[in-house]
Write an enzyme that holds these catalytic residues in place. Structure first.
Site, PDB file in Angstrom:
ATOM      1  N   ASP A 118     119.831  18.736  34.737  1.00 42.86           N
ATOM      2  CA  ASP A 118     120.945  17.804  34.636  1.00 42.86           C
ATOM      3  C   ASP A 118     121.329  17.678  33.160  1.00 42.86           C
ATOM      4  O   ASP A 118     120.548  18.027  32.268  1.00 42.86           O
ATOM      5  CB  ASP A 118     120.523  16.457  35.221  1.00 42.86           C
ATOM      6  N   ASP A 120     123.812  14.746  31.481  1.00 42.56           N
ATOM      7  CA  ASP A 120     123.890  13.381  30.961  1.00 42.56           C
ATOM      8  C   ASP A 120     122.707  12.551  31.405  1.00 42.56           C
ATOM      9  O   ASP A 120     122.334  12.538  32.586  1.00 42.56           O
ATOM     10  CB  ASP A 120     125.191  12.724  31.425  1.00 42.56           C
TER      11      ASP A 120
END
Length: 319
Positions: A118, A120
């Site tokens: 991922d 953010d």
């Protein structure tokens, strides 16, 4: 003495001896016949020569098994047949123009491990500019065009993120960033974050599935063997379809003392080679408390977004 009478030129007796003049039509017809015959002959000659040339080319370009190595030809490598878990039957292209749903190219070699990361709150944290006030800590700035407006984001890298990416690359992992953020924003962040090109592929929001208003990252249709893949994400909603492949990580905001990525290097990724199936490695590393841990981190993430004054821009980045 009687002289013989001379026959006139126009007499019937000499009519067959007179050469008739050709009319223009007759002359043109004869000329055309000659030209056509000449063209046909040229075409036939060229056709024969072309056949001879191409026959020689075929003999020259077709190597024999004994001389293929000497002439620089290389024998193609044969790969073992793949199991259905690695490449489902739905991924086989049946037609030249058939659309494929796999956003990633085939992995080489097929047994290579893949790490889906991922972006953010996992690798970085970013906040939109708020007037003239700058955040206390940030590493770089990106200015994507969102809804027709240029927006400035201050980006802070998670501690040890550079070392983490380098560690995965040096240890033979395929690195894929899978973010629910839009490409206009995330691509600019990754261009700065990954200047050395360690990340193999990037997947954005358009590769996610939307379920009950949430973006889900489905790993089953990416052409990767789930036994050889894991996802590192701070949002449990993202990996709800394959929780057994997920390594939860706490959301990163601005804690410069954070060492989650360092723990992953020395803990999970440093020992996962002992397992044939990475899902067993995840189970061993995370333990039985994965569901409770996921719930707590999901609540923390929702509270963090709820308190943000720029939550509308945050949804464009990632939710």
């Amino acid at each position: 003495m009687v002289s013989k009478a001379k026959k006139s030129r126009g007499s019937p007796g000499n009519h067959h001896l007179r050469r008739r003049k050709k009319t223009p039509i007759t002359a043109a017809t004869n000329t055309a016949s000659v030209v056509v015959a000449s063209i046909n002959k040229s075409i036939y000659t060229c056709h024969r020569r072309l056949i001879k040339i191409f026959s020689k080319l075929v003999r020259i370009a077709t190597p024999t098994r004994k001389s293929s190595v000497k002439k620089g030809y290389k024998v193609l490598r044969k790969y073992p047949s793949l199991s259905d878990d690695q490449y489902p039957l739905t991924t086989v292209r049946r037609s030249l123009f058939q659309e494929t749903n796999i956003p990633l190219p085939l992995i080489n070699p097929p047994n290579k491990k893949t790490v889906f990361l991922d972006l953010d709150e996992t690798l970085i944290h970013s906040i939109p500019a708020n007037g003239l006030i700058r955040p206390k800590n940030y590493d770089f700035v990106v200015k994507p065009l969102l809804d027709g407006e240029r927006v400035c984001f201050y980006v802070l890298k998670r501690p040890f993120v550079d070392e983490f990416l380098r560690f995965l690359s040096e240890n033979g992992f395929e690195i894929v960033v899978f973010t629910a953020g839009i490409e206009e924003y995330a691509s600019l962040v990754l261009d700065v974050l990954d200047r050395k090109g360690l990340i193999s592929h990037r997947l954005y929001r358009d590769s996610c599935k939307e379920f009950e208003g949430k973006f889900v990252k489905d790993l089953s249709n990416l052409g990767r063997d789930l036994k050889k893949g894991v996802i590192v994400d701070d949002n449990p909603n993202s990996y709800s379809l394959q929780p057994e492949n997920a390594i939860p990580i706490s959301p990163f905001v601005d804690d410069l003392g954070d060492d989650e990525l360092k723990k992953l290097m020395s803990g999970f990724f440093g020992n996962c080679d002992e397992f044939e199936d990475l899902r067993d490695a995840v189970k061993s590393y995370v333990g039985n408390g994965v569901e409770d841990l996921n719930s707590e981190r999901l609540i923390e993430k929702d509270e963090m977004f709820g308190k943000s004054k720029d939550s509308n821009l945050q949804t464009l980045i990632e939710v």
